[in-house]
Design a protein around this motif. Structure first.
Motif, PDB file in Angstrom:
ATOM      1  N   ARG A  96     -67.840 -84.252  33.781  1.00 23.26           N
ATOM      2  CA  ARG A  96     -69.002 -83.706  34.492  1.00 23.26           C
ATOM      3  C   ARG A  96     -68.672 -83.429  35.955  1.00 23.26           C
ATOM      4  N   PHE A  97     -67.932 -84.343  36.580  1.00 24.26           N
ATOM      5  CA  PHE A  97     -67.590 -84.198  37.992  1.00 24.26           C
ATOM      6  C   PHE A  97     -66.842 -82.892  38.231  1.00 24.26           C
ATOM      7  N   LEU A  98     -65.786 -82.641  37.494  1.00 26.48           N
ATOM      8  CA  LEU A  98     -64.960 -81.465  37.736  1.00 26.48           C
ATOM      9  C   LEU A  98     -65.673 -80.172  37.350  1.00 26.48           C
ATOM     10  N   LEU A  99     -66.320 -80.164  36.197  1.00 24.75           N
ATOM     11  CA  LEU A  99     -66.974 -78.935  35.753  1.00 24.75           C
ATOM     12  C   LEU A  99     -68.149 -78.565  36.660  1.00 24.75           C
ATOM     13  N   SER A 100     -68.830 -79.558  37.206  1.00 23.54           N
ATOM     14  CA  SER A 100     -69.966 -79.276  38.089  1.00 23.54           C
ATOM     15  C   SER A 100     -69.516 -78.788  39.459  1.00 23.54           C
ATOM     16  N   ARG A 101     -68.242 -78.913  39.761  1.00 18.12           N
ATOM     17  CA  ARG A 101     -67.728 -78.494  41.062  1.00 18.12           C
ATOM     18  C   ARG A 101     -66.923 -77.194  40.989  1.00 18.12           C
ATOM     19  N   GLY A 102     -67.024 -76.514  39.890  1.00 21.63           N
ATOM     20  CA  GLY A 102     -66.435 -75.187  39.805  1.00 21.63           C
ATOM     21  C   GLY A 102     -65.165 -75.064  38.999  1.00 21.63           C
ATOM     22  N   VAL A 103     -64.618 -76.174  38.497  1.00 25.66           N
ATOM     23  CA  VAL A 103     -63.456 -76.085  37.611  1.00 25.66           C
ATOM     24  C   VAL A 103     -63.932 -75.497  36.283  1.00 25.66           C
ATOM     25  N   SER A 104     -63.230 -74.482  35.802  1.00 21.19           N
ATOM     26  CA  SER A 104     -63.657 -73.766  34.608  1.00 21.19           C
ATOM     27  C   SER A 104     -63.401 -74.565  33.331  1.00 21.19           C
ATOM     28  N   ARG A 105     -62.208 -75.114  33.213  1.00 17.84           N
ATOM     29  CA  ARG A 105     -61.811 -75.913  32.064  1.00 17.84           C
ATOM     30  C   ARG A 105     -60.839 -76.984  32.520  1.00 17.84           C
ATOM     31  N   ILE A 106     -60.693 -78.010  31.704  1.00 19.01           N
ATOM     32  CA  ILE A 106     -59.734 -79.059  32.020  1.00 19.01           C
ATOM     33  C   ILE A 106     -58.851 -79.313  30.804  1.00 19.01           C
ATOM     34  N   VAL A 107     -57.597 -79.627  31.077  1.00 20.58           N
ATOM     35  CA  VAL A 107     -56.664 -80.056  30.036  1.00 20.58           C
ATOM     36  C   VAL A 107     -56.618 -81.575  30.090  1.00 20.58           C
ATOM     37  N   ALA A 108     -57.037 -82.214  29.014  1.00 22.16           N
ATOM     38  CA  ALA A 108     -57.193 -83.673  28.971  1.00 22.16           C
ATOM     39  C   ALA A 108     -55.937 -84.334  28.419  1.00 22.16           C
ATOM     40  N   LEU A 109     -55.369 -85.236  29.196  1.00 14.67           N
ATOM     41  CA  LEU A 109     -54.126 -85.913  28.843  1.00 14.67           C
ATOM     42  C   LEU A 109     -54.366 -87.417  28.684  1.00 14.67           C
ATOM     43  N   HIS A 110     -53.623 -88.020  27.783  1.00 13.86           N
ATOM     44  CA  HIS A 110     -53.626 -89.473  27.633  1.00 13.86           C
ATOM     45  C   HIS A 110     -52.305 -89.854  26.992  1.00 13.86           C
ATOM     46  N   TYR A 111     -52.009 -91.142  26.944  1.00 11.86           N
ATOM     47  CA  TYR A 111     -50.760 -91.600  26.337  1.00 11.86           C
ATOM     48  C   TYR A 111     -50.935 -93.018  25.832  1.00 11.86           C
ATOM     49  N   ALA A 112     -50.171 -93.341  24.788  1.00 10.98           N
ATOM     50  CA  ALA A 112     -50.221 -94.658  24.166  1.00 10.98           C
ATOM     51  C   ALA A 112     -49.049 -95.493  24.665  1.00 10.98           C
ATOM     52  N   HIS A 113     -49.323 -96.696  25.117  1.00 11.37           N
ATOM     53  CA  HIS A 113     -48.237 -97.525  25.648  1.00 11.37           C
ATOM     54  C   HIS A 113     -47.730 -98.564  24.649  1.00 11.37           C
TER      55      HIS A 113
END
Length: 317
Positions: A86-103
């Motif tokens: 919500r933070f990024l999209l409400s500030r004008g970022v069009s899309r986000i690439v979501a990253l995560h990793y398993a340790h």
């Protein structure tokens, strides 16, 4: 081969000691920047896709932030996954690439299901999968993740303790090539920290990445942080290989010691993506994008850097 169109810049190749040991024991944790943040992106910017955003379940975020505050830097935005979006999209970022990793083994399926669920809730998220290299059933884990609509894979050499050219990675590379999915792998040597269970300067090198690029020409491989700290070596790889991408994450924010590697932005401008590392940053959310916008790049080059290249890499045009 692709020749870089600009002459050498004085600040394109920081001395290795300027970047070596970003998180060395005598410097960690690094200080907060306390810089001013904008309310939203400037309307003069082209479409912005943040190609490096972390989304984890709440307990994983909390543990991650605890680690950063002890060994890395203070986290300015302690937002849980949906609040990050919500933070990024409400500030004008069009899309986000979501990253995560398993340790550790056995985490990947749950993490992939979590991110796939977020993508269903918000189609402006381009979610990637993860797997622990060498864990049983790695091929099946990735096949399931791709079946859920995840757009690629994220790995992290420092956290998962592997070298890019290890045999345990072959299943991952083959799965990505077969499904035509990009792979984002933190294979640069920085940040180096004594808190990691392995030494990234032993595991990581541009030479090891080159072996992968050469062996898997059909693999779309993206290395974050502009390959820090081997900027010269990654410039040569960009010139040589059409299956390599880089992202700017934190390397252009002028937070770490040493000048920013500007040359890499101009070498092959169609192969570099903007990324922020949000929310795990010690400075304003828009710090890096402001610095990129202030470089005076040609309009089409800036548009490619901050959004167009991510669209092409992830097939989201």
């Amino acid at each position: 081969m692709h020749d870089c169109p600009l002459p050498c810049l004085a600040d394109h190749a920081p001395p290795k000691e300027a970047f070596g040991g970003w998180l060395s024991a005598d410097r960690a944790p690094l200080p907060a920047a306390n810089d001013e943040e904008g309310e939203r992106l400037s309307s003069s910017l082209p479409e912005v896709i943040d190609a490096h955003v972390h989304l984890f379940p709440d307990p994983v975020f909390v543990a991650l932030w605890r680690w950063f505050e002890q060994y890395g830097w203070p986290i300015r935005y302690k937002l849980m996954a949906r609040d990050v979006v919500r933070f990024l999209l409400s500030r004008g970022v069009s899309r986000i690439v979501a990253l995560h990793y398993a340790h550790k083994p056995g985490m990947a399926r749950a993490l992939n299901q979590f991110v796939a669920g977020l993508c269903q809730e918000e189609p402006r998220i381009l979610g990637l999968a993860t797997v622990l290299p060498g864990e049983p059933g790695a091929k099946e884990i990735l096949a399931e993740a791709f079946g859920m609509g995840l757009r690629g894979v994220k790995l992290h050499c420092h956290v998962q303790c592997f070298s890019p050219d290890e045999e345990s990675l072959h299943d991952v590379y083959e799965a990505c090539v077969r499904a035509n999915r990009p792979l984002v792998v933190h294979a640069g040597r920085e940040p180096k920290s004594p808190a990691y269970k392995c030494d990234p300067y032993v595991l990581c090198s541009a030479e090891r990445v080159e072996r992968v690029l050469a062996e898997y020409p059909g693999l779309k491989l993206c290395v974050p942080h502009l390959g820090a700290d081997e900027f010269d070596a990654y410039e040569r790889l960009l010139e040589r290989y059409d299956n390599l991408w880089l992202d700017t994450t934190m390397a252009m924010a002028e937070y770490f010691t040493g000048p920013a590697p500007l040359r890499l932005l101009h070498c092959r401008p169609e192969r570099v993506l903007y990324g922020s590392d949000f929310p795990n940053v010690p400075y304003a959310w828009d710090r890096e994008i402001k610095r990129l916008a202030a470089l005076g790049m040609r309009e089409e080059a800036l548009a490619a850097l901050v959004g167009g290249n991510a669209k092409r890499l992830y097939g989201s045009e």
